[in-house]
Design an enzyme around this catalytic site. Sequence first.
Site, PDB file in Angstrom:
ATOM      1  N   SER A 134       0.820  -1.219   0.000  1.00 29.52           N
ATOM      2  CA  SER A 134       0.000   0.000   0.000  1.00 29.52           C
ATOM      3  C   SER A 134       0.852   1.266   0.000  1.00 29.52           C
ATOM      4  O   SER A 134       2.015   1.253   0.410  1.00 29.52           O
ATOM      5  CB  SER A 134      -0.905   0.025   1.224  1.00 29.52           C
ATOM      6  OG  SER A 134      -1.647  -1.164   1.324  1.00 29.52           O
TER       7      SER A 134
HETATM    8  N1  SAH Z   1      -0.775  -5.036   3.963  1.00 24.20           N
HETATM    9  C1  SAH Z   1      -0.056  -5.356   2.763  1.00 24.20           C
HETATM   10  C2  SAH Z   1      -0.842  -4.985   1.518  1.00 24.20           C
HETATM   11  C3  SAH Z   1      -1.009  -6.176   0.672  1.00 24.20           C
HETATM   12  S1  SAH Z   1      -2.165  -6.059  -0.632  1.00 24.20           S
HETATM   13  C4  SAH Z   1       1.335  -4.741   2.783  1.00 24.20           C
HETATM   14  O1  SAH Z   1       1.662  -4.000   3.721  1.00 24.20           O
HETATM   15  O2  SAH Z   1       2.124  -5.041   1.889  1.00 24.20           O
HETATM   16  C5  SAH Z   1      -3.475  -7.086   0.003  1.00 24.20           C
HETATM   17  C6  SAH Z   1      -3.117  -8.498   0.311  1.00 24.20           C
HETATM   18  O3  SAH Z   1      -4.331  -9.137   0.740  1.00 24.20           O
HETATM   19  C7  SAH Z   1      -2.608  -9.330  -0.854  1.00 24.20           C
HETATM   20  O4  SAH Z   1      -1.374  -9.879  -0.527  1.00 24.20           O
HETATM   21  C8  SAH Z   1      -3.670 -10.412  -1.037  1.00 24.20           C
HETATM   22  O5  SAH Z   1      -3.162 -11.644  -1.443  1.00 24.20           O
HETATM   23  C9  SAH Z   1      -4.274 -10.496   0.349  1.00 24.20           C
HETATM   24  N2  SAH Z   1      -5.619 -11.075   0.425  1.00 24.20           N
HETATM   25  C10 SAH Z   1      -6.636 -10.949  -0.459  1.00 24.20           C
HETATM   26  N3  SAH Z   1      -7.721 -11.627  -0.032  1.00 24.20           N
HETATM   27  C11 SAH Z   1      -7.383 -12.189   1.159  1.00 24.20           C
HETATM   28  C12 SAH Z   1      -8.084 -13.018   2.098  1.00 24.20           C
HETATM   29  N4  SAH Z   1      -9.336 -13.403   1.898  1.00 24.20           N
HETATM   30  N5  SAH Z   1      -7.412 -13.403   3.212  1.00 24.20           N
HETATM   31  C13 SAH Z   1      -6.126 -13.026   3.442  1.00 24.20           C
HETATM   32  N6  SAH Z   1      -5.425 -12.268   2.589  1.00 24.20           N
HETATM   33  C14 SAH Z   1      -6.048 -11.841   1.463  1.00 24.20           C
END
Ligand code: SAH
Length: 244
Positions: free
Chosen positions: A94
């Site tokens: 993000s």
């Molecule tokens: N907080 C992260 C942002 C990652 S983007 C950071 O600091 O880098 C969002 C993430 O959510 C992705 O890696 C995606 O695979 C994950 N995601 C999507 N659906 C999900 C679910 N149902 N349960 C857990 N993770 C999920």
Amino acid sequence: MINRRFVGLLLIVFVVWDTCPAVEPDYAKLRAVMVEEIAADAYRTGSMTGRARIGDSVIEALRTVPRHLFVPKYLRNQAYENRPLPIGHGQTISQPSIVALMTELLELDAGDRVLEIGTGSGYQAAILAAMAARVHTIEIIEPLFRQARNRFHRMGQMSIETRHGDGYYGWPEAQPFDGIVVTAASDHVPPPLIKQLAPGGRMVIPVGDRFTTQQLLMIHKELSGKVTTRHVLPVIFVPLTGER
Ligand code: SAH
């Protein structure tokens, strides 16, 4: 004779060149500039978000967590620009000012229990851990889960508990949580997460169309158990996936 001397000199140059460490950018300085941009961004959007100022403990965490170690190597030189970056598997880390805002909205105290849905790179979890929160984080894509877990171990961040799975259902064994942060977009607020929020706890989650834009929501479970919701800001997140 001259030739031999020349070759010898070349050899020395090569050996010295090879053993010199590559010149690293001054990451701490780049981070300080990023933090200034985040503070300016918060000020600009303050009338909408209700948070014109990011608190000291969040700022301190942003100043210390090495974001360049959470992005792919080829993007390290862009790690301190205030924008999201790809982390593979179609996912993104993000934008720093969004990480700052979401963390600020949680109003954490040291020792609070926090659940993150969507570990991704692990950066948001590391920011929470730097604020002395006890972090639980769930990631649905296995290679990203493994990579983040290895990263936490390498960095000695042992206060972060990781899990591979669908975060929609939360982490029932570790509830209740003082804070829940969902970093992927859902078309509704998952009821299991509301349930796992402690009285007095807060949840920050992007809700709306999973493939266009969403509203960042701040959900507060009052001590009485009553749940209130506030729209904070329009945002764009990758979708919350999983089979339901
Ligand atoms: N907080 C992260 C942002 C990652 S983007 C950071 O600091 O880098 C969002 C993430 O959510 C992705 O890696 C995606 O695979 C994950 N995601 C999507 N659906 C999900 C679910 N149902 N349960 C857990 N993770 C999920």
